[in-house]
Design an enzyme around this catalytic site. Structure first.
Site, PDB file in Angstrom:
ATOM      1  N   GLU A 177       0.853  -1.195   0.000  1.00 48.48           N
ATOM      2  CA  GLU A 177       0.000   0.000   0.000  1.00 48.48           C
ATOM      3  C   GLU A 177       0.888   1.245   0.000  1.00 48.48           C
ATOM      4  O   GLU A 177       2.114   1.139   0.161  1.00 48.48           O
ATOM      5  CB  GLU A 177      -0.929  -0.002   1.223  1.00 48.48           C
ATOM      6  CG  GLU A 177      -2.006  -1.081   1.119  1.00 48.48           C
ATOM      7  CD  GLU A 177      -2.878  -1.210   2.344  1.00 48.48           C
ATOM      8  OE1 GLU A 177      -2.576  -0.575   3.372  1.00 48.48           O
ATOM      9  OE2 GLU A 177      -3.858  -1.961   2.284  1.00 48.48           O
TER      10      GLU A 177
ATOM     11  N   HIS B 240      -8.809   9.466   3.726  1.00 50.93           N
ATOM     12  CA  HIS B 240      -8.431   8.418   2.774  1.00 50.93           C
ATOM     13  C   HIS B 240      -8.664   8.966   1.378  1.00 50.93           C
ATOM     14  O   HIS B 240      -9.724   9.542   1.099  1.00 50.93           O
ATOM     15  CB  HIS B 240      -9.278   7.154   3.004  1.00 50.93           C
ATOM     16  CG  HIS B 240      -8.691   5.942   2.351  1.00 50.93           C
ATOM     17  ND1 HIS B 240      -8.646   5.786   0.986  1.00 50.93           N
ATOM     18  CD2 HIS B 240      -8.115   4.836   2.872  1.00 50.93           C
ATOM     19  CE1 HIS B 240      -8.062   4.630   0.701  1.00 50.93           C
ATOM     20  NE2 HIS B 240      -7.729   4.035   1.833  1.00 50.93           N
TER      21      HIS B 240
ATOM     22  N   ARG C  31      -0.662   8.937   2.054  1.00 47.25           N
ATOM     23  CA  ARG C  31      -2.051   9.395   1.924  1.00 47.25           C
ATOM     24  C   ARG C  31      -2.248  10.900   1.964  1.00 47.25           C
ATOM     25  O   ARG C  31      -3.119  11.428   1.284  1.00 47.25           O
ATOM     26  CB  ARG C  31      -2.856   8.802   3.069  1.00 47.25           C
ATOM     27  CG  ARG C  31      -3.222   7.423   2.765  1.00 47.25           C
ATOM     28  CD  ARG C  31      -4.169   6.885   3.759  1.00 47.25           C
ATOM     29  NE  ARG C  31      -4.240   5.473   3.462  1.00 47.25           N
ATOM     30  CZ  ARG C  31      -4.744   4.581   4.247  1.00 47.25           C
ATOM     31  NH1 ARG C  31      -5.245   4.939   5.400  1.00 47.25           N
ATOM     32  NH2 ARG C  31      -4.769   3.330   3.881  1.00 47.25           N
TER      33      ARG C  31
ATOM     34  N   HIS D 263     -11.075   9.497   7.528  1.00 47.71           N
ATOM     35  CA  HIS D 263     -10.879   8.059   7.642  1.00 47.71           C
ATOM     36  C   HIS D 263     -10.287   7.632   8.976  1.00 47.71           C
ATOM     37  O   HIS D 263     -10.683   6.613   9.539  1.00 47.71           O
ATOM     38  CB  HIS D 263      -9.943   7.634   6.498  1.00 47.71           C
ATOM     39  CG  HIS D 263      -9.656   6.182   6.430  1.00 47.71           C
ATOM     40  ND1 HIS D 263     -10.649   5.238   6.230  1.00 47.71           N
ATOM     41  CD2 HIS D 263      -8.491   5.476   6.520  1.00 47.71           C
ATOM     42  CE1 HIS D 263     -10.098   4.036   6.191  1.00 47.71           C
ATOM     43  NE2 HIS D 263      -8.798   4.151   6.382  1.00 47.71           N
TER      44      HIS D 263
ATOM     45  N   ARG E 280      -0.603   8.606   9.414  1.00 52.37           N
ATOM     46  CA  ARG E 280      -0.476   7.157   9.619  1.00 52.37           C
ATOM     47  C   ARG E 280      -0.094   6.441   8.322  1.00 52.37           C
ATOM     48  O   ARG E 280      -0.677   6.689   7.258  1.00 52.37           O
ATOM     49  CB  ARG E 280      -1.804   6.599  10.119  1.00 52.37           C
ATOM     50  CG  ARG E 280      -1.811   5.094  10.277  1.00 52.37           C
ATOM     51  CD  ARG E 280      -3.165   4.636  10.718  1.00 52.37           C
ATOM     52  NE  ARG E 280      -4.145   4.896   9.689  1.00 52.37           N
ATOM     53  CZ  ARG E 280      -4.806   3.955   9.021  1.00 52.37           C
ATOM     54  NH1 ARG E 280      -4.605   2.682   9.275  1.00 52.37           N
ATOM     55  NH2 ARG E 280      -5.692   4.282   8.114  1.00 52.37           N
TER      56      ARG E 280
HETATM   57  P1  FAD Z   1     -13.345   0.130  16.597  1.00 54.75           P
HETATM   58  O1  FAD Z   1     -13.064  -1.079  15.831  1.00 54.75           O
HETATM   59  O2  FAD Z   1     -13.973   1.262  15.872  1.00 54.75           O
HETATM   60  O3  FAD Z   1     -14.287  -0.261  17.818  1.00 54.75           O
HETATM   61  C1  FAD Z   1     -14.837   0.739  18.656  1.00 54.75           C
HETATM   62  C2  FAD Z   1     -15.890   0.087  19.515  1.00 54.75           C
HETATM   63  O4  FAD Z   1     -16.287   0.973  20.551  1.00 54.75           O
HETATM   64  C3  FAD Z   1     -17.167  -0.266  18.785  1.00 54.75           C
HETATM   65  O5  FAD Z   1     -17.578  -1.517  19.251  1.00 54.75           O
HETATM   66  C4  FAD Z   1     -18.158   0.825  19.225  1.00 54.75           C
HETATM   67  O6  FAD Z   1     -19.501   0.444  19.181  1.00 54.75           O
HETATM   68  C5  FAD Z   1     -17.703   1.007  20.654  1.00 54.75           C
HETATM   69  N1  FAD Z   1     -18.068   2.294  21.272  1.00 54.75           N
HETATM   70  C6  FAD Z   1     -17.811   3.540  20.794  1.00 54.75           C
HETATM   71  N2  FAD Z   1     -18.276   4.455  21.674  1.00 54.75           N
HETATM   72  C7  FAD Z   1     -18.818   3.780  22.711  1.00 54.75           C
HETATM   73  C8  FAD Z   1     -19.472   4.160  23.919  1.00 54.75           C
HETATM   74  N3  FAD Z   1     -19.684   5.450  24.250  1.00 54.75           N
HETATM   75  N4  FAD Z   1     -19.902   3.186  24.758  1.00 54.75           N
HETATM   76  C9  FAD Z   1     -19.726   1.877  24.441  1.00 54.75           C
HETATM   77  N5  FAD Z   1     -19.142   1.462  23.312  1.00 54.75           N
HETATM   78  C10 FAD Z   1     -18.682   2.395  22.464  1.00 54.75           C
HETATM   79  N6  FAD Z   1      -6.682  -0.069   9.516  1.00 54.75           N
HETATM   80  C11 FAD Z   1      -5.724  -0.954   9.145  1.00 54.75           C
HETATM   81  O7  FAD Z   1      -4.731  -1.155   9.852  1.00 54.75           O
HETATM   82  N7  FAD Z   1      -5.875  -1.647   7.974  1.00 54.75           N
HETATM   83  C12 FAD Z   1      -6.950  -1.492   7.154  1.00 54.75           C
HETATM   84  O8  FAD Z   1      -7.041  -2.144   6.132  1.00 54.75           O
HETATM   85  C13 FAD Z   1      -7.936  -0.557   7.526  1.00 54.75           C
HETATM   86  N8  FAD Z   1      -9.018  -0.346   6.722  1.00 54.75           N
HETATM   87  C14 FAD Z   1     -10.014   0.469   7.166  1.00 54.75           C
HETATM   88  C15 FAD Z   1     -11.168   0.601   6.397  1.00 54.75           C
HETATM   89  C16 FAD Z   1     -12.235   1.355   6.863  1.00 54.75           C
HETATM   90  C17 FAD Z   1     -13.470   1.491   6.031  1.00 54.75           C
HETATM   91  C18 FAD Z   1     -12.126   2.017   8.114  1.00 54.75           C
HETATM   92  C19 FAD Z   1     -13.266   2.845   8.636  1.00 54.75           C
HETATM   93  C20 FAD Z   1     -10.965   1.911   8.868  1.00 54.75           C
HETATM   94  C21 FAD Z   1      -9.908   1.141   8.413  1.00 54.75           C
HETATM   95  N9  FAD Z   1      -8.744   1.001   9.153  1.00 54.75           N
HETATM   96  C22 FAD Z   1      -7.779   0.125   8.750  1.00 54.75           C
HETATM   97  C23 FAD Z   1      -8.634   1.592  10.485  1.00 54.75           C
HETATM   98  C24 FAD Z   1      -8.960   0.515  11.531  1.00 54.75           C
HETATM   99  O9  FAD Z   1     -10.001  -0.288  11.052  1.00 54.75           O
HETATM  100  C25 FAD Z   1      -9.379   1.115  12.843  1.00 54.75           C
HETATM  101  O10 FAD Z   1      -8.464   2.100  13.236  1.00 54.75           O
HETATM  102  C26 FAD Z   1      -9.417   0.041  13.930  1.00 54.75           C
HETATM  103  O11 FAD Z   1     -10.236  -1.010  13.523  1.00 54.75           O
HETATM  104  C27 FAD Z   1      -9.929   0.650  15.202  1.00 54.75           C
HETATM  105  O12 FAD Z   1     -10.136  -0.388  16.125  1.00 54.75           O
HETATM  106  P2  FAD Z   1     -10.638  -0.015  17.566  1.00 54.75           P
HETATM  107  O13 FAD Z   1     -10.800  -1.293  18.300  1.00 54.75           O
HETATM  108  O14 FAD Z   1      -9.786   1.029  18.137  1.00 54.75           O
HETATM  109  O15 FAD Z   1     -12.064   0.685  17.327  1.00 54.75           O
HETATM  110  C1  SIN Z   2      -7.281   0.578   2.840  1.00 52.24           C
HETATM  111  O1  SIN Z   2      -7.589  -0.582   2.612  1.00 52.24           O
HETATM  112  O2  SIN Z   2      -6.961   1.403   1.990  1.00 52.24           O
HETATM  113  C2  SIN Z   2      -7.339   1.036   4.249  1.00 52.24           C
HETATM  114  C3  SIN Z   2      -6.065   0.750   4.886  1.00 52.24           C
HETATM  115  C4  SIN Z   2      -5.933   1.583   6.125  1.00 52.24           C
HETATM  116  O3  SIN Z   2      -6.711   2.498   6.367  1.00 52.24           O
HETATM  117  O4  SIN Z   2      -4.976   1.319   6.851  1.00 52.24           O
END
Ligand code: FAD
Ligand code: SIN
Length: 517
Positions: free
Chosen positions: A113, A241, A288, A349, A384
């Site tokens: 990437e 993104h 990015r 993003h 990032r």
């Molecule tokens: P999340 O997975 O967002 O989980 C947050 C949780 O907290 C959820 O369950 C939510 O319901 C809960 N929550 C929020 N507020 C509250 C509250 N007040 N009370 C109770 N629960 C609450 N990163 C990569 O490294 N590789 C990728 O390929 C990639 N692709 C991506 C594609 C997309 C479309 C997106 C949006 C992001 C992508 N990212 C990627 C970024 C990555 O997915 C996220 O940064 C990561 O998954 C965040 O994980 P997390 O556990 O911190 O939060």
């Molecule tokens: C993507 O698949 O382009 C998302 C990867 C990322 O946000 O890290």
């Protein structure tokens, strides 16, 4: 009601679930999540997870790429920790049941990437996050010490402030005793008391009108820590993104993974001309911030609403094997990506900053940890590197777990906590007071605090936000709590922090780009 547990986890994405699995053999864990358990940014991650797997790749190369993308603002220690501990965490993820794509020889099929000098992205087709969330959730649901409660909205952290005690951040004596939580099933506010609390509530993409983030990403954890007087950092670095699918009626925006550019996709203007060579020698695979700004600039000078990603040169079998979901999604709106160019536009993003944590994921509040997108470890700096965030969440959740377990016997549950006070509150019957403010806030942030900023725009945003803040506080202080009102309040706090930190940073760096007008 009152609940007492050893480990309280707020959020059920990769950060929350992996922490829970690490501590569950040593005490009772309760995971609270505000929607269905699987709903999270984790579930939507497409491209994959970056880690050094085979030579010629090396830790030093991955470290260098991360530091370059971070534009001089990364904390090198955090970068080294994440990258060198990453492969162990990947092994664990696989042991917990996650499947990554392999070649016929059995080796992992690694993708590339933007900003990566090597092929190092482990993936499961183009829905890696869905696979990770599935495996972790299944494992957590089957652990006897883990309880997962859905539709439980964490409103505020409990600290000495709720006991009427005077504590200050500067003395480092603020303690977290758990959280007040809105049970969406009966609208009551429960008290969860814990030895340790982990905030894993994810990002804040919904501060902007166009985002790839699911609707749960409203920066609740960041706002809770801000109210509890904990420290946040680097909030101004919001990653857009470059390529979300241009489909104005759809929210959240569907992501067109950067891995498609890694596989050969090329950015083009509306009349089919390449343009990235004007901006960076790495062209469509530049980091990015550079690509998003270049697209934004091309759209503005050409007066267009989108550009194109041309993937027609990618082998059809590669599209079908690696990107089946993107293929199917585009087809739904009439775009056959093997024959047509994909209309794309940048979208908010990822939040590179957040709750300030140390090398063990500990916040500036005692007994309170943060991991995943809500946190600021220093890994990402000003921008990032793609696919580093899932890795960061795994590494820091593991470190937080190890640190909690070391301290477990010395930390007791504080049972002397008053219940939530809802006396005199009335039901707000006009949802428009909330929904209109959310729209206004998103417009202010998108127009004035987006990919390109200026001092004038930031000042305007600050003044306008202040009005929404005052109206919302007034509403909050007289209303029975509902999640939408809490979320609006949290979006305001996140916007405030983004603008405030953006105003403090006087030079352009990474994702914070200041125009000179
Ligand atoms: P999340 O997975 O967002 O989980 C947050 C949780 O907290 C959820 O369950 C939510 O319901 C809960 N929550 C929020 N507020 C509250 C509250 N007040 N009370 C109770 N629960 C609450 N990163 C990569 O490294 N590789 C990728 O390929 C990639 N692709 C991506 C594609 C997309 C479309 C997106 C949006 C992001 C992508 N990212 C990627 C970024 C990555 O997915 C996220 O940064 C990561 O998954 C965040 O994980 P997390 O556990 O911190 O939060
Ligand atoms: C993507 O698949 O382009 C998302 C990867 C990322 O946000 O890290």
């Amino acid at each position: 009601m009152n609940f007492e547990i050893d480990f309280l986890v707020l959020g059920s994405g990769v950060a929350g679930l992996s922490f829970a699995l690490k501590v569950a053999d040593y005490g009772k864990v309760c995971i609270l999540t505000k929607a269905d358990a699987a709903e999270s940014s984790t579930k939507y991650a497409q491209g994959g997870i970056a880690a050094v797997m085979y030579s010629p790749d090396s830790y030093e190369k991955h470290i260098k790429d991360t530091l370059i993308a971070g534009a001089g603002i990364c904390d090198e220690k955090a970068v080294r920790i994440t990258i060198t501990e990453g492969p162990k965490r990947i092994e664990e993820l696989i042991l917990w049941g996650t499947n990554f794509d392999r070649k016929s020889s059995g080796v992992f099929d690694l993708a590339k990437e933007g900003g990566h000098s090597e092929y190092r992205i482990l993936h499961h087709q183009d829905n890696t996050g869905f696979e990770i969330e599935r495996a972790l959730l299944e494992r957590a649901k089957n652990h006897p010490n883990i309880t997962i409660k859905e539709h439980q909205y964490a409103v505020d952290l409990i600290t000495q402030h709720h006991l009427g005690e005077n504590v200050t951040r500067h003395r480092g004596d603020i303690e977290c005793y758990g959280a007040y939580v809105l049970n969406e099933k009966d609208n009551s506010i429960d008290t969860y008391l814990a030895r340790f609390t982990l905030i894993a509530t994810g990002g804040n993409g919904n501060v902007y009108s166009t985002t790839t983030n699911p609707i749960v990403a409203t920066g609740d954890g960041q706002a809770m820590v801000h109210r509890a007087k904990g420290k946040l950092a680097n909030m101004e670095f919001v990653q857009f993104h470059p390529t979300s699918l241009y489909n104005p009626t759809e929210k959240p925006s569907f992501l067109i993974s950067e891995a498609m550019r890694g596989a050969g996709g090329v950015l083009k203007t509306i009349d089919g001309k390449t343009f990235m060579e004007k901006y960076d020698e790495r062209k469509s695979l530049a980091p990015r911030d550079i690509v998003a700004r270049a697209i934004d600039h091309e759209m503005k000078i050409n007066g267009e609403d989108h550009v194109y990603l041309d993937c027609r040169t990618i082998d059809k079998s590669e599209i079908m094997n690696h990107f089946p979901n993107i293929y199917a999604k585009c087809l739904e709106i009439g775009v056959n990506i093997t024959k047509d160019m994909i209309p794309v536009v940048p979208a908010a993003h990822y939040s590179c900053g957040g709750i300030l944590v140390d090398e063990n994921g500990k916040t500036t509040i005692n007994n309170l940890y943060a991991s995943g997108e809500c946190s600021s470890t220093g890994l990402h700096g000003a921008n990032r590197l793609a696919s580093n965030s899932l890795l960061e969440a795994l590494v820091y959740s593991n470190r937080a777990a190890v640190d909690c377990l070391k301290k477990k016997d010395s930390v007791k549950i504080n049972k002397n906590i008053p219940p939530w006070n809802a006396e005199g509150m009335v039901l707000n019957e006009e949802m428009v007071l909330i929904s209109q403010s959310v729209k206004e806030l998103q417009q202010i942030m998108s127009n004035y605090v987006g990919i390109v900023r200026s001092e004038l725009r930031l000042n305007r945003a600050f003044d306008r936000l202040n009005l929404i803040y005052k109206e919302t506080e007034e509403l909050y202080n007289r209303s029975v709590l509902i999640p939408q009102l809490c979320e609006l309040r949290n979006l305001i706090a996140n916007s405030y922090l983004i603008i405030k930190m953006a105003k403090q940073r006087k030079e352009s760096v990474g994702l914070h780009y200041l125009a000179k007008y």
